[in-house]
Scaffold this active site. Structure first.
Site, PDB file in Angstrom:
ATOM      1  CB  CYS A  79     -38.410-106.739  40.824  1.00  0.00           C
ATOM      2  SG  CYS A  79     -36.717-106.063  41.189  1.00  0.00           S
ATOM      3  CG  HIS A 190     -38.577-105.245  36.325  1.00  0.00           C
ATOM      4  ND1 HIS A 190     -39.713-104.653  37.108  1.00  0.00           N
ATOM      5  CD2 HIS A 190     -37.380-105.270  36.950  1.00  0.00           C
ATOM      6  CE1 HIS A 190     -39.115-104.205  38.098  1.00  0.00           C
ATOM      7  NE2 HIS A 190     -37.728-104.651  38.213  1.00  0.00           N
ATOM      8  CD  GLU A 192     -42.592-104.887  34.670  1.00  0.00           C
ATOM      9  OE1 GLU A 192     -41.841-104.114  35.482  1.00  0.00           O
ATOM     10  OE2 GLU A 192     -42.621-106.033  34.908  1.00  0.00           O
TER      11      GLU A 192
END
Length: 213
Positions: A79, A190, A192
Protein backbone atom coordinates in the site's frame (compact mmCIF):
# COMPACT_ATOMS: atom_id res chain seq x y z
CA UNK A 1 15.00 -13.35 8.71
CA UNK A 2 12.39 -10.96 7.31
CA UNK A 3 12.39 -7.45 8.73
CA UNK A 4 9.15 -5.47 8.89
CA UNK A 5 10.15 -1.81 8.85
CA UNK A 6 8.54 -0.02 11.78
CA UNK A 7 8.28 3.66 10.92
CA UNK A 8 5.06 4.16 12.90
CA UNK A 9 2.89 4.30 9.77
CA UNK A 10 2.03 0.66 9.15
CA UNK A 11 -0.43 -2.04 10.08
CA UNK A 12 2.45 -4.06 11.42
CA UNK A 13 0.70 -6.68 13.58
CA UNK A 14 -1.47 -8.10 10.80
CA UNK A 15 1.48 -8.19 8.39
CA UNK A 16 3.61 -9.86 11.06
CA UNK A 17 0.95 -12.50 11.68
CA UNK A 18 0.51 -13.11 7.96
CA UNK A 19 4.22 -13.71 7.39
CA UNK A 20 4.57 -15.82 10.54
CA UNK A 21 1.70 -18.01 9.33
CA UNK A 22 3.85 -18.77 6.28
CA UNK A 23 6.63 -20.02 8.56
CA UNK A 24 8.83 -16.93 8.30
CA UNK A 25 11.22 -15.71 10.98
CA UNK A 26 9.73 -12.21 11.28
CA UNK A 27 11.18 -9.34 13.27
CA UNK A 28 9.90 -5.79 13.58
CA UNK A 29 12.82 -3.42 13.02
CA UNK A 30 13.02 0.29 13.89
CA UNK A 31 16.76 0.76 13.33
CA UNK A 32 18.68 1.07 10.09
CA UNK A 33 21.18 -1.48 11.42
CA UNK A 34 18.43 -4.03 11.96
CA UNK A 35 17.11 -3.54 8.43
CA UNK A 36 20.60 -4.05 7.00
CA UNK A 37 20.84 -7.46 8.71
CA UNK A 38 17.65 -8.82 7.14
CA UNK A 39 17.38 -11.47 4.42
CA UNK A 40 14.12 -9.89 3.27
CA UNK A 41 12.36 -6.58 3.94
CA UNK A 42 8.67 -5.68 4.10
CA UNK A 43 7.58 -2.03 4.12
CA UNK A 44 3.90 -1.78 5.11
CA UNK A 45 2.10 1.51 5.43
CA UNK A 46 -1.10 3.41 6.09
CA UNK A 47 -0.88 7.19 5.97
CA UNK A 48 0.57 10.03 3.93
CA UNK A 49 3.58 9.88 1.60
CA UNK A 50 5.31 13.03 2.86
CA UNK A 51 5.01 12.20 6.55
CA UNK A 52 6.24 8.65 5.94
CA UNK A 53 9.28 9.72 3.92
CA UNK A 54 10.23 12.29 6.54
CA UNK A 55 10.40 9.56 9.17
CA UNK A 56 12.25 7.10 6.94
CA UNK A 57 14.90 9.70 6.07
CA UNK A 58 15.33 11.00 9.63
CA UNK A 59 15.84 7.51 11.07
CA UNK A 60 18.21 6.32 8.35
CA UNK A 61 15.74 3.60 7.40
CA UNK A 62 15.44 5.00 3.86
CA UNK A 63 19.14 4.60 3.10
CA UNK A 64 19.17 1.14 4.66
CA UNK A 65 16.32 0.10 2.37
CA UNK A 66 17.97 1.62 -0.72
CA UNK A 67 21.24 -0.16 0.04
CA UNK A 68 19.55 -3.50 0.69
CA UNK A 69 17.47 -3.36 -2.48
CA UNK A 70 20.56 -2.34 -4.44
CA UNK A 71 22.31 -5.42 -3.09
CA UNK A 72 19.45 -7.68 -4.25
CA UNK A 73 17.71 -8.31 -0.92
CA UNK A 74 14.04 -9.27 -1.58
CA UNK A 75 11.73 -6.36 -0.76
CA UNK A 76 7.94 -6.03 -0.58
CA UNK A 77 6.18 -2.68 -0.29
CA UNK A 78 2.50 -2.80 0.75
CA UNK A 79 0.00 0.00 0.00
CA UNK A 80 1.79 3.19 1.10
CA UNK A 81 4.94 1.07 1.14
CA UNK A 82 4.51 0.55 -2.61
CA UNK A 83 4.02 4.30 -3.16
CA UNK A 84 7.24 5.06 -1.31
CA UNK A 85 9.18 2.94 -3.80
CA UNK A 86 8.76 5.63 -6.49
CA UNK A 87 10.79 8.76 -7.19
CA UNK A 88 8.28 11.14 -5.61
CA UNK A 89 4.74 11.61 -4.31
CA UNK A 90 2.24 14.48 -4.27
CA UNK A 91 0.40 13.57 -1.06
CA UNK A 92 0.80 16.39 1.53
CA UNK A 93 3.86 17.67 -0.34
CA UNK A 94 4.84 21.26 0.49
CA UNK A 95 6.65 21.99 -2.78
CA UNK A 96 4.61 20.05 -5.30
CA UNK A 97 6.21 16.67 -4.70
CA UNK A 98 8.16 14.89 -1.97
CA UNK A 99 11.12 12.69 -2.97
CA UNK A 100 10.59 8.98 -2.35
CA UNK A 101 12.94 6.01 -2.12
CA UNK A 102 13.66 6.26 -5.83
CA UNK A 103 13.55 2.52 -6.51
CA UNK A 104 11.11 3.06 -9.42
CA UNK A 105 10.52 5.97 -11.80
CA UNK A 106 7.53 8.30 -11.63
CA UNK A 107 5.36 10.35 -9.28
CA UNK A 108 2.51 9.00 -7.12
CA UNK A 109 -0.66 11.11 -7.55
CA UNK A 110 -4.26 11.25 -6.42
CA UNK A 111 -6.78 8.84 -7.94
CA UNK A 112 -9.23 10.43 -10.41
CA UNK A 113 -12.77 10.89 -9.12
CA UNK A 114 -14.35 10.05 -12.48
CA UNK A 115 -13.63 7.91 -15.52
CA UNK A 116 -13.02 8.98 -19.14
CA UNK A 117 -16.78 9.22 -19.69
CA UNK A 118 -17.24 11.53 -16.70
CA UNK A 119 -18.87 8.91 -14.48
CA UNK A 120 -18.12 9.60 -10.82
CA UNK A 121 -16.36 7.06 -8.62
CA UNK A 122 -15.85 7.07 -4.88
CA UNK A 123 -12.40 8.02 -3.66
CA UNK A 124 -10.89 6.60 -1.52
CA UNK A 125 -11.07 3.23 -3.24
CA UNK A 126 -12.02 0.85 -0.43
CA UNK A 127 -12.98 -2.81 -0.76
CA UNK A 128 -12.34 -5.87 -2.87
CA UNK A 129 -11.16 -5.62 -6.44
CA UNK A 130 -9.36 -7.78 -8.99
CA UNK A 131 -5.76 -7.67 -10.13
CA UNK A 132 -4.88 -8.41 -13.75
CA UNK A 133 -1.35 -9.80 -13.63
CA UNK A 134 0.14 -9.23 -17.05
CA UNK A 135 3.80 -8.54 -16.33
CA UNK A 136 6.36 -11.32 -16.51
CA UNK A 137 8.47 -9.59 -13.87
CA UNK A 138 5.83 -10.25 -11.21
CA UNK A 139 5.20 -13.91 -11.86
CA UNK A 140 7.28 -15.07 -8.91
CA UNK A 141 5.16 -13.01 -6.51
CA UNK A 142 1.85 -14.19 -8.04
CA UNK A 143 2.85 -17.80 -8.65
CA UNK A 144 -0.14 -20.14 -8.23
CA UNK A 145 -2.60 -17.24 -7.85
CA UNK A 146 -5.26 -17.14 -10.61
CA UNK A 147 -5.37 -14.03 -12.73
CA UNK A 148 -8.10 -11.55 -11.74
CA UNK A 149 -8.10 -12.79 -8.15
CA UNK A 150 -9.69 -10.44 -5.62
CA UNK A 151 -7.60 -8.49 -3.10
CA UNK A 152 -8.51 -5.88 -0.49
CA UNK A 153 -7.76 -2.21 -1.26
CA UNK A 154 -7.95 1.04 0.68
CA UNK A 155 -6.25 4.09 -0.86
CA UNK A 156 -6.76 7.55 -2.36
CA UNK A 157 -3.49 7.80 -4.30
CA UNK A 158 -2.12 5.62 -7.06
CA UNK A 159 1.29 4.76 -8.46
CA UNK A 160 2.28 5.88 -11.96
CA UNK A 161 2.49 3.40 -14.79
CA UNK A 162 6.03 2.35 -15.68
CA UNK A 163 7.91 -0.52 -17.35
CA UNK A 164 7.93 -2.18 -13.93
CA UNK A 165 4.14 -2.43 -13.59
CA UNK A 166 3.17 -6.11 -13.35
CA UNK A 167 -0.45 -5.89 -12.17
CA UNK A 168 -3.35 -3.54 -12.91
CA UNK A 169 -6.74 -2.81 -11.35
CA UNK A 170 -9.63 -0.63 -12.54
CA UNK A 171 -11.55 1.81 -10.33
CA UNK A 172 -12.62 4.89 -12.31
CA UNK A 173 -9.36 4.45 -14.23
CA UNK A 174 -6.94 1.57 -14.58
CA UNK A 175 -3.94 1.94 -12.27
CA UNK A 176 -0.85 -0.09 -11.35
CA UNK A 177 -1.69 -2.37 -8.46
CA UNK A 178 1.55 -4.37 -8.47
CA UNK A 179 5.10 -3.63 -9.55
CA UNK A 180 8.35 -5.56 -9.74
CA UNK A 181 11.95 -4.65 -10.44
CA UNK A 182 14.50 -7.40 -9.91
CA UNK A 183 13.87 -8.60 -6.32
CA UNK A 184 11.85 -5.53 -5.28
CA UNK A 185 8.06 -5.85 -5.38
CA UNK A 186 5.17 -3.59 -4.49
CA UNK A 187 1.43 -4.17 -4.14
CA UNK A 188 -1.28 -1.52 -3.77
CA UNK A 189 -3.60 -3.88 -1.93
CA UNK A 190 -3.23 -5.42 1.52
CA UNK A 191 -2.28 -9.10 1.18
CA UNK A 192 -2.54 -9.54 4.94
CA UNK A 193 -6.27 -8.72 4.65
CA UNK A 194 -6.91 -10.54 1.37
CA UNK A 195 -7.88 -14.05 2.44
CA UNK A 196 -6.38 -17.01 0.56
CA UNK A 197 -4.98 -15.02 -2.38
CA UNK A 198 -3.17 -12.65 -0.04
CA UNK A 199 -1.81 -15.51 2.06
CA UNK A 200 -0.51 -17.18 -1.10
CA UNK A 201 1.26 -13.99 -2.15
CA UNK A 202 2.96 -13.63 1.24
CA UNK A 203 3.98 -17.30 1.07
CA UNK A 204 5.55 -16.68 -2.35
CA UNK A 205 7.56 -13.80 -0.93
CA UNK A 206 8.74 -15.91 2.01
CA UNK A 207 9.87 -18.63 -0.40
CA UNK A 208 11.86 -16.08 -2.39
CA UNK A 209 13.61 -14.88 0.75
CA UNK A 210 14.47 -18.44 1.76
CA UNK A 211 15.79 -19.30 -1.69
CA UNK A 212 18.03 -16.23 -1.75
CA UNK A 213 19.25 -16.76 1.81
Amino acid sequence: MIAIVDYKKGNIKSVERGLAACGADVRVMETAAGIREADGIVLPGVGAFTDAMRTLEQTGQADAIRDAVGAGVPFLGICLGMHLMYEAGEEHALDGVTPGLGLLPGVVGRMPACDAQGRAYKVPHVGWNTVDVGGASGRALFEGIPNDSFFYFTHSYQAPDSPYTCGRTTHSATFPSACARDRAFGVQFHPEKSSDAGAALLANFVRMVRADA
